[in-house]
Write a protein that holds these residues in place. Structure first.
Motif, PDB file in Angstrom:
ATOM      1  N   MET A   1      26.476   6.006  51.834  1.00  0.00           N
ATOM      2  CA  MET A   1      26.605   6.340  53.254  1.00  0.00           C
ATOM      3  C   MET A   1      26.888   5.060  54.040  1.00  0.00           C
ATOM      4  SD  MET A   1      23.803   7.861  55.934  1.00  0.00           S
ATOM      5  CE  MET A   1      23.070   8.910  54.678  1.00  0.00           C
ATOM      6  N   ASN A   2      28.085   4.957  54.599  1.00  0.00           N
ATOM      7  CA  ASN A   2      28.472   3.783  55.378  1.00  0.00           C
ATOM      8  C   ASN A   2      28.190   4.031  56.862  1.00  0.00           C
ATOM      9  OD1 ASN A   2      29.527   2.284  53.169  1.00  0.00           O
ATOM     10  ND2 ASN A   2      31.343   3.590  53.207  1.00  0.00           N
ATOM     11  N   ILE A   3      27.344   3.196  57.450  1.00  0.00           N
ATOM     12  CA  ILE A   3      26.901   3.410  58.822  1.00  0.00           C
ATOM     13  C   ILE A   3      27.350   2.268  59.727  1.00  0.00           C
ATOM     14  CG2 ILE A   3      24.876   3.621  60.328  1.00  0.00           C
ATOM     15  CD1 ILE A   3      23.440   5.044  58.114  1.00  0.00           C
ATOM     16  N   LEU A   4      27.882   2.633  60.894  1.00  0.00           N
ATOM     17  CA  LEU A   4      28.256   1.670  61.925  1.00  0.00           C
ATOM     18  C   LEU A   4      27.219   1.744  63.039  1.00  0.00           C
ATOM     19  CD1 LEU A   4      30.388  -0.301  63.167  1.00  0.00           C
ATOM     20  CD2 LEU A   4      31.439   1.732  64.225  1.00  0.00           C
ATOM     21  N   ILE A   5      26.662   0.604  63.429  1.00  0.00           N
ATOM     22  CA  ILE A   5      25.672   0.548  64.501  1.00  0.00           C
ATOM     23  C   ILE A   5      26.333  -0.041  65.742  1.00  0.00           C
ATOM     24  CG2 ILE A   5      23.508  -0.510  65.288  1.00  0.00           C
ATOM     25  CD1 ILE A   5      22.557  -0.482  62.395  1.00  0.00           C
ATOM     26  N   ARG A  22      16.369   0.201  55.283  1.00  0.00           N
ATOM     27  CA  ARG A  22      15.213   0.677  54.514  1.00  0.00           C
ATOM     28  C   ARG A  22      15.298   2.171  54.226  1.00  0.00           C
ATOM     29  NH1 ARG A  22      12.274  -2.935  58.059  1.00  0.00           N
ATOM     30  NH2 ARG A  22      11.749  -1.204  59.468  1.00  0.00           N
ATOM     31  N   ALA A  23      16.356   2.818  54.719  1.00  0.00           N
ATOM     32  CA  ALA A  23      16.456   4.272  54.622  1.00  0.00           C
ATOM     33  C   ALA A  23      16.856   4.758  53.236  1.00  0.00           C
ATOM     34  CB  ALA A  23      17.436   4.807  55.659  1.00  0.00           C
ATOM     35  N   GLY A  24      17.347   3.881  52.383  1.00  0.00           N
ATOM     36  CA  GLY A  24      17.731   4.303  51.032  1.00  0.00           C
ATOM     37  C   GLY A  24      18.772   3.391  50.420  1.00  0.00           C
ATOM     38  N   ASP A  25      18.860   3.433  49.099  1.00  0.00           N
ATOM     39  CA  ASP A  25      19.817   2.579  48.385  1.00  0.00           C
ATOM     40  C   ASP A  25      21.259   3.009  48.631  1.00  0.00           C
ATOM     41  OD1 ASP A  25      17.698   1.145  47.338  1.00  0.00           O
ATOM     42  OD2 ASP A  25      17.581   2.378  45.517  1.00  0.00           O
ATOM     43  N   ASP A  26      21.437   4.231  49.118  1.00  0.00           N
ATOM     44  CA  ASP A  26      22.798   4.737  49.339  1.00  0.00           C
ATOM     45  C   ASP A  26      23.347   4.346  50.701  1.00  0.00           C
ATOM     46  OD1 ASP A  26      20.956   6.345  50.706  1.00  0.00           O
ATOM     47  OD2 ASP A  26      22.282   8.090  50.658  1.00  0.00           O
ATOM     48  N   VAL A  27      22.580   3.570  51.480  1.00  0.00           N
ATOM     49  CA  VAL A  27      22.971   3.239  52.843  1.00  0.00           C
ATOM     50  C   VAL A  27      23.538   1.825  52.939  1.00  0.00           C
ATOM     51  CG1 VAL A  27      22.156   2.911  55.204  1.00  0.00           C
ATOM     52  CG2 VAL A  27      21.282   4.812  53.848  1.00  0.00           C
ATOM     53  N   LEU A 121      18.579  10.858  59.664  1.00  0.00           N
ATOM     54  CA  LEU A 121      19.439  10.569  58.512  1.00  0.00           C
ATOM     55  C   LEU A 121      19.318  11.658  57.445  1.00  0.00           C
ATOM     56  CD1 LEU A 121      18.968   6.700  58.155  1.00  0.00           C
ATOM     57  CD2 LEU A 121      20.889   7.938  59.159  1.00  0.00           C
ATOM     58  N   HIS A 122      18.112  12.191  57.278  1.00  0.00           N
ATOM     59  CA  HIS A 122      17.911  13.290  56.328  1.00  0.00           C
ATOM     60  C   HIS A 122      18.712  14.510  56.773  1.00  0.00           C
ATOM     61  CE1 HIS A 122      16.020  15.937  53.435  1.00  0.00           C
ATOM     62  NE2 HIS A 122      15.635  16.737  54.422  1.00  0.00           N
ATOM     63  N   LYS A 123      18.706  14.779  58.082  1.00  0.00           N
ATOM     64  CA  LYS A 123      19.477  15.892  58.630  1.00  0.00           C
ATOM     65  C   LYS A 123      20.965  15.704  58.352  1.00  0.00           C
ATOM     66  CE  LYS A 123      20.601  18.057  63.088  1.00  0.00           C
ATOM     67  NZ  LYS A 123      20.355  18.012  64.547  1.00  0.00           N
ATOM     68  N   PHE A 124      21.448  14.459  58.505  1.00  0.00           N
ATOM     69  CA  PHE A 124      22.854  14.167  58.244  1.00  0.00           C
ATOM     70  C   PHE A 124      23.195  14.412  56.775  1.00  0.00           C
ATOM     71  CE2 PHE A 124      26.005  10.883  56.904  1.00  0.00           C
ATOM     72  CZ  PHE A 124      27.106  11.459  57.509  1.00  0.00           C
ATOM     73  N   ARG A 125      22.304  13.973  55.870  1.00  0.00           N
ATOM     74  CA  ARG A 125      22.549  14.196  54.440  1.00  0.00           C
ATOM     75  C   ARG A 125      22.643  15.688  54.122  1.00  0.00           C
ATOM     76  NH1 ARG A 125      18.709   9.717  53.991  1.00  0.00           N
ATOM     77  NH2 ARG A 125      19.706   7.915  52.996  1.00  0.00           N
ATOM     78  N   GLN A 126      21.766  16.475  54.745  1.00  0.00           N
ATOM     79  CA  GLN A 126      21.800  17.924  54.512  1.00  0.00           C
ATOM     80  C   GLN A 126      23.094  18.546  55.033  1.00  0.00           C
ATOM     81  OE1 GLN A 126      18.011  19.082  56.371  1.00  0.00           O
ATOM     82  NE2 GLN A 126      17.228  19.560  54.331  1.00  0.00           N
TER      83      GLN A 126
END
Length: 269
Positions: A1-5, A22-27, A121-126
């Protein structure tokens, strides 16, 4: 998951970046941008096809502050097509419905709690699993209004207390105890009416957005003052005001000519 802040407050940006990482290794945090201009430029480059080596990576998700240094971030959508879903962040909830209209996954009220971010972020993954790829379809507006009503107060809740560090202790400071906030050497401090001083992990810009404007006023770039702290006001040249505070300050507190009338009206003139 590539995130732009996209966040223009340095302290808030660092904290948000750390929480996301810290949200996960996939971030992966692609970049931290601080303005409409830089964000538009990034999204234009990242959306170019075919991709070029060294070109910015297109984000799967954008964490977007609504109030940026060069305006409201909604202006971004007028300048570039944004296909990435958004999680909006802000100290105000008045923009919530407008925010949800633009590919919004969620809406986080500052100061952002890590548990709230993790939930978003969990909602986004779902949603990704449900829609496949990146979800770009917003929920029905009626459903968004229902959710917003359930989880947020009808009016903006201003901060009325702070938890400050004193050595290894944490001390709660009530809003009525605060004389003023000030910044020096890129650090922010709270000064109490009892003349106690505490450091804070907020910028004055962040504090200004979260404080009750009826009780606190942004006198200048260095000071936010409370009603009770204003001891005397001296008329200065060029229609400026020199404000004497209690407890006393090490440097003069000046109010510009442009803000002088508003400041006097705030004090009850």
């Amino acid at each position: 998951m590539n995130i732009l802040i996209v966040e223009d407050e340095a302290v808030a940006a660092r904290q948000l970046k750390a929480m996301v990482e810290r949200a996960g290794d996939d971030v992966t945090v692609l970049a931290v941008l601080d303005s409409i201009e830089r964000t538009v430029a990034y999204l234009r480059q990242s959306s170019q096809q075919p991709a070029i080596v060294g070109q910015p990576v297109h984000p799967d998700l954008i964490l977007l502050d609504i109030e940026l240094s060069d305006g409201q971030s909604f202006a971004i959508f007028d300048q570039v097509a944004v296909t990435s879903p958004i999680i909006f962040t802000t100290a105000y909830d008045e923009y919530a419905l407008k925010a949800f209209d633009v590919n919004s996954v969620d809406y986080l009220l500052k100061p952002i709690q890590e548990t709230a971010l993790q939930k978003a972020l969990h909602k986004f993954r779902q949603l990704r699993q449900t829609y496949g790829g990146n979800p770009t379809v917003s929920m029905p507006i009626d459903e968004l209004i229902r959710q917003l009503t359930e989880r947020q107060p009808a009016t903006l809740a201003y901060r009325d207390r702070f938890l400050v560090h004193v050595g290894q202790r944490l001390i709660p400071i009530d809003g009525s105890e605060i004389a003023y906030f000030f910044s020096t050497n890129k650090l922010t401090f709270l000064k109490s009416h009892a003349n106690n001083q505490y450091s804070l992990n907020y910028s004055l810009d962040e504090l200004e957005k979260s404080l009750d404007p009826g009780q606190f006023y942004r006198a200048n770039r260095q000071f936010i003052v409370s009603h009770k702290a204003v001891h005397r006001i001296h008329l200065h040249f060029s229609s400026k005001l020199k404000v004497e505070l209690r407890p006393a300050t090490e440097e003069s507190v000046m109010v510009s000519r442009e803000k002088a009338m508003a400041f006097r009206q705030w004090l009850g003139e």
